[in-house]
Design a protein around this motif. Structure first.
Motif, PDB file in Angstrom:
ATOM      1  N   HIS A  23      24.129 152.061  17.218  1.00 39.70           N
ATOM      2  CA  HIS A  23      25.289 152.946  17.256  1.00 39.70           C
ATOM      3  C   HIS A  23      26.448 152.417  16.405  1.00 39.70           C
ATOM      4  CE1 HIS A  23      23.836 155.890  20.105  1.00 39.70           C
ATOM      5  NE2 HIS A  23      23.447 154.932  20.932  1.00 39.70           N
ATOM      6  N   ARG A  24      26.727 151.130  16.508  1.00 46.67           N
ATOM      7  CA  ARG A  24      27.856 150.568  15.752  1.00 46.67           C
ATOM      8  C   ARG A  24      27.656 150.759  14.248  1.00 46.67           C
ATOM      9  NH1 ARG A  24      29.292 145.948  13.042  1.00 46.67           N
ATOM     10  NH2 ARG A  24      27.148 145.166  13.246  1.00 46.67           N
ATOM     11  N   VAL A  25      26.469 150.473  13.780  1.00 46.99           N
ATOM     12  CA  VAL A  25      26.169 150.651  12.353  1.00 46.99           C
ATOM     13  C   VAL A  25      26.280 152.112  11.958  1.00 46.99           C
ATOM     14  CG1 VAL A  25      24.358 150.428  10.609  1.00 46.99           C
ATOM     15  CG2 VAL A  25      24.716 148.593  12.285  1.00 46.99           C
ATOM     16  N   ALA A  26      25.768 153.000  12.816  1.00 42.46           N
ATOM     17  CA  ALA A  26      25.820 154.429  12.517  1.00 42.46           C
ATOM     18  C   ALA A  26      27.261 154.938  12.470  1.00 42.46           C
ATOM     19  CB  ALA A  26      25.017 155.201  13.560  1.00 42.46           C
ATOM     20  N   HIS A  39      36.250 150.057   9.973  1.00 39.84           N
ATOM     21  CA  HIS A  39      35.033 149.266  10.182  1.00 39.84           C
ATOM     22  C   HIS A  39      35.082 148.676  11.578  1.00 39.84           C
ATOM     23  CE1 HIS A  39      31.576 146.710   9.349  1.00 39.84           C
ATOM     24  NE2 HIS A  39      32.239 145.741   9.957  1.00 39.84           N
ATOM     25  N   TRP A  40      34.068 148.980  12.372  1.00 37.15           N
ATOM     26  CA  TRP A  40      33.993 148.443  13.718  1.00 37.15           C
ATOM     27  C   TRP A  40      33.136 147.177  13.705  1.00 37.15           C
ATOM     28  CZ3 TRP A  40      33.086 153.313  17.308  1.00 37.15           C
ATOM     29  CH2 TRP A  40      34.258 154.113  17.275  1.00 37.15           C
ATOM     30  N   SER A  41      33.779 146.031  13.878  1.00 37.77           N
ATOM     31  CA  SER A  41      33.070 144.758  13.956  1.00 37.77           C
ATOM     32  C   SER A  41      32.324 144.675  15.292  1.00 37.77           C
ATOM     33  CB  SER A  41      34.061 143.603  13.850  1.00 37.77           C
ATOM     34  OG  SER A  41      34.919 143.591  14.989  1.00 37.77           O
ATOM     35  N   GLU A  42      31.453 143.679  15.418  1.00 41.09           N
ATOM     36  CA  GLU A  42      30.751 143.476  16.682  1.00 41.09           C
ATOM     37  C   GLU A  42      31.737 143.231  17.820  1.00 41.09           C
ATOM     38  OE1 GLU A  42      27.669 140.581  16.496  1.00 41.09           O
ATOM     39  OE2 GLU A  42      26.889 141.329  14.592  1.00 41.09           O
ATOM     40  N   GLU A  43      32.787 142.466  17.535  1.00 41.80           N
ATOM     41  CA  GLU A  43      33.774 142.165  18.567  1.00 41.80           C
ATOM     42  C   GLU A  43      34.541 143.405  18.987  1.00 41.80           C
ATOM     43  OE1 GLU A  43      37.686 139.292  19.327  1.00 41.80           O
ATOM     44  OE2 GLU A  43      36.719 139.353  17.348  1.00 41.80           O
ATOM     45  N   TYR A  45      33.647 146.533  18.627  1.00 43.35           N
ATOM     46  CA  TYR A  45      32.767 147.496  19.291  1.00 43.35           C
ATOM     47  C   TYR A  45      32.518 147.088  20.743  1.00 43.35           C
ATOM     48  CZ  TYR A  45      29.142 150.987  19.905  1.00 43.35           C
ATOM     49  OH  TYR A  45      28.412 152.067  20.357  1.00 43.35           O
ATOM     50  N   GLY A  46      32.428 145.793  20.992  1.00 41.03           N
ATOM     51  CA  GLY A  46      32.282 145.334  22.360  1.00 41.03           C
ATOM     52  C   GLY A  46      33.440 145.782  23.237  1.00 41.03           C
ATOM     53  N   LYS A  47      34.647 145.766  22.682  1.00 40.71           N
ATOM     54  CA  LYS A  47      35.811 146.239  23.434  1.00 40.71           C
ATOM     55  C   LYS A  47      35.756 147.748  23.641  1.00 40.71           C
ATOM     56  CE  LYS A  47      38.780 142.533  21.663  1.00 40.71           C
ATOM     57  NZ  LYS A  47      39.930 142.200  20.785  1.00 40.71           N
ATOM     58  N   LEU A  48      35.305 148.470  22.633  1.00 40.73           N
ATOM     59  CA  LEU A  48      35.233 149.928  22.740  1.00 40.73           C
ATOM     60  C   LEU A  48      34.163 150.382  23.723  1.00 40.73           C
ATOM     61  CD1 LEU A  48      35.667 150.847  18.966  1.00 40.73           C
ATOM     62  CD2 LEU A  48      37.338 151.203  20.796  1.00 40.73           C
ATOM     63  N   LEU A  49      33.193 149.527  24.013  1.00 41.27           N
ATOM     64  CA  LEU A  49      32.151 149.882  24.968  1.00 41.27           C
ATOM     65  C   LEU A  49      32.681 150.028  26.388  1.00 41.27           C
ATOM     66  CD1 LEU A  49      29.099 147.730  23.808  1.00 41.27           C
ATOM     67  CD2 LEU A  49      29.340 150.211  23.689  1.00 41.27           C
ATOM     68  N   ALA A  50      33.920 149.597  26.619  1.00 40.93           N
ATOM     69  CA  ALA A  50      34.524 149.827  27.929  1.00 40.93           C
ATOM     70  C   ALA A  50      34.697 151.311  28.200  1.00 40.93           C
ATOM     71  CB  ALA A  50      35.883 149.128  28.008  1.00 40.93           C
ATOM     72  N   VAL A  51      34.651 152.112  27.118  1.00 40.16           N
ATOM     73  CA  VAL A  51      34.743 153.567  27.230  1.00 40.16           C
ATOM     74  C   VAL A  51      33.357 154.145  27.024  1.00 40.16           C
ATOM     75  CG1 VAL A  51      35.793 155.656  26.290  1.00 40.16           C
ATOM     76  CG2 VAL A  51      37.066 153.499  26.287  1.00 40.16           C
ATOM     77  N   THR A  52      32.914 155.034  27.897  1.00 46.51           N
ATOM     78  CA  THR A  52      31.605 155.653  27.730  1.00 46.51           C
ATOM     79  C   THR A  52      31.741 156.936  26.917  1.00 46.51           C
ATOM     80  OG1 THR A  52      31.870 156.802  29.854  1.00 46.51           O
ATOM     81  CG2 THR A  52      30.674 154.722  29.874  1.00 46.51           C
ATOM     82  N   ASN A 204      22.489 143.202  28.538  1.00 43.83           N
ATOM     83  CA  ASN A 204      22.282 142.956  27.109  1.00 43.83           C
ATOM     84  C   ASN A 204      23.393 142.026  26.631  1.00 43.83           C
ATOM     85  OD1 ASN A 204      24.609 144.602  26.089  1.00 43.83           O
ATOM     86  ND2 ASN A 204      23.424 146.268  27.002  1.00 43.83           N
ATOM     87  N   GLY A 205      23.431 141.775  25.343  1.00 42.78           N
ATOM     88  CA  GLY A 205      24.401 140.826  24.808  1.00 42.78           C
ATOM     89  C   GLY A 205      25.837 141.208  25.067  1.00 42.78           C
ATOM     90  N   TYR A 206      26.127 142.493  25.131  1.00 43.80           N
ATOM     91  CA  TYR A 206      27.492 142.938  25.373  1.00 43.80           C
ATOM     92  C   TYR A 206      27.866 142.914  26.856  1.00 43.80           C
ATOM     93  CZ  TYR A 206      28.529 144.644  20.630  1.00 43.80           C
ATOM     94  OH  TYR A 206      28.799 144.730  19.285  1.00 43.80           O
ATOM     95  N   THR A 207      26.891 143.034  27.755  1.00 51.54           N
ATOM     96  CA  THR A 207      27.205 143.209  29.175  1.00 51.54           C
ATOM     97  C   THR A 207      26.857 142.009  30.045  1.00 51.54           C
ATOM     98  OG1 THR A 207      25.036 144.208  29.697  1.00 51.54           O
ATOM     99  CG2 THR A 207      26.774 145.688  28.917  1.00 51.54           C
ATOM    100  N   ARG A 208      26.347 140.963  29.463  1.00 56.96           N
ATOM    101  CA  ARG A 208      25.830 139.825  30.239  1.00 56.96           C
ATOM    102  C   ARG A 208      26.850 139.248  31.213  1.00 56.96           C
ATOM    103  NH1 ARG A 208      21.282 136.687  29.482  1.00 56.96           N
ATOM    104  NH2 ARG A 208      21.319 134.689  30.565  1.00 56.96           N
ATOM    105  N   ASP A 209      28.130 139.257  30.854  1.00 57.55           N
ATOM    106  CA  ASP A 209      29.153 138.637  31.698  1.00 57.55           C
ATOM    107  C   ASP A 209      29.906 139.635  32.571  1.00 57.55           C
ATOM    108  OD1 ASP A 209      28.581 136.081  30.661  1.00 57.55           O
ATOM    109  OD2 ASP A 209      29.875 136.442  28.934  1.00 57.55           O
TER     110      ASP A 209
END
Length: 253
Positions: A23-26, A39-43, A45-52, A204-209
């Motif tokens: 999704h981030r790449v798309a 440009h949405w970096s991995e970091e 995008y991780g913050k934006l994942l708080a929103v569904t 997954n890597g974004y939600t592990r913690d």
């Protein structure tokens, strides 16, 4: 205790690790197509994942991280257009086989199907994304394996609201006691547990913690006979991978 009749699956991050390299790449490709320098970096995008929801993430990005952007008059239509372009990029990536299923997913779904359990999807992603993933990563025609695909804007409130799970169970004609949910995120577990469902989590890597207090078990993935899972919370006995027998035990616990 009611017997287990149905498995309800989240999609992104649960069936496939779609977020970081999908999704981030798309999204970034859609932004470039529109002539935007976003440009949405991995970091980020991780913050934006708080929103569904993808459209909702674009809105949050503009509200919090790109406040100087001069939005067009019809912002809603502008965001919808970007999201449609992003979906096209994402489904193309799926058709190219670039996003595989997570460990154990194909095996467990096939086992449940053979046992006659009902299968359902309950997700905030678009129906096109669900179809593309199931048909390309699982098997051509796999969409037909699922009795219900509840996706996207079919309900007014997305996760962490329970609406999508309630909608899926209504269409199945089943009560929460007859089902179990599979999730990967804190928002997802809030949604499923608020709908009265017991929930199995594979992070997954974004939600592990993230916090998963309402889950019956938290795993790093579903595992395979030759690739055991890591149990992060909960009790699985001597099991080393998630199969239907373990799912039934967790449902009854």
């Amino acid at each position: 205790m009611a017997k287990l009749d149905a498995l309800l699956f989240d999609v992104d991050g649960t069936l496939a690790d779609t977020e970081r390299d999908g999704h981030r790449v798309a999204f970034n490709r859609a932004f470039a197509d529109a002539g935007l320098d976003w440009h949405w970096s991995e970091e980020l995008y991780g913050k934006l994942l708080a929103v569904t929801g993808g459209k909702e993430r674009i809105g949050r990005y503009l509200e919090q991280y790109n406040t100087s952007f001069e939005a067009p008059g019809d912002l809603k239509a502008f965001i919808a257009g970007l999201h449609k372009a992003k979906t096209a990029h994402f489904t193309r990536m799926l058709s190219e086989g670039r996003i595989p299923l997570r460990p154990g997913v194909r095996r467990l779904i096939s086992e449940a199907r053979a046992a006659g359990l009902k299968l359902a999807v309950a997700t905030t992603t678009t129906p096109e994304n669900v179809t593309a993933l199931l048909e390309n990563a699982l098997e051509p025609g796999a969409t037909e394996w699922f009795d219900v695909i509840a996706a996207g804007d079919v309900v007014p409130k997305k996760k962490p609201a329970p609406d999508i799970y309630l909608h899926a169970m209504e269409r199945l004609g089943l009560a929460p006691e007859q089902c179990i949910a599979f999730e990967d995120s804190h928002n997802g577990v809030i949604s499923s547990s608020s709908a009265g469902l017991k929930t199995i989590v594979a992070v997954n890597g974004y939600t592990r913690d993230e916090a998963f207090d309402a889950a019956v078990v938290v795993l790093d993935h579903w595992g395979e006979p030759d690739s055991p899972f890591e149990v992060m919370a909960g009790e699985v006995g001597e099991a080393t991978f998630l199969d239907l027998a373990l799912v039934r035990r967790l449902h009854e616990s």
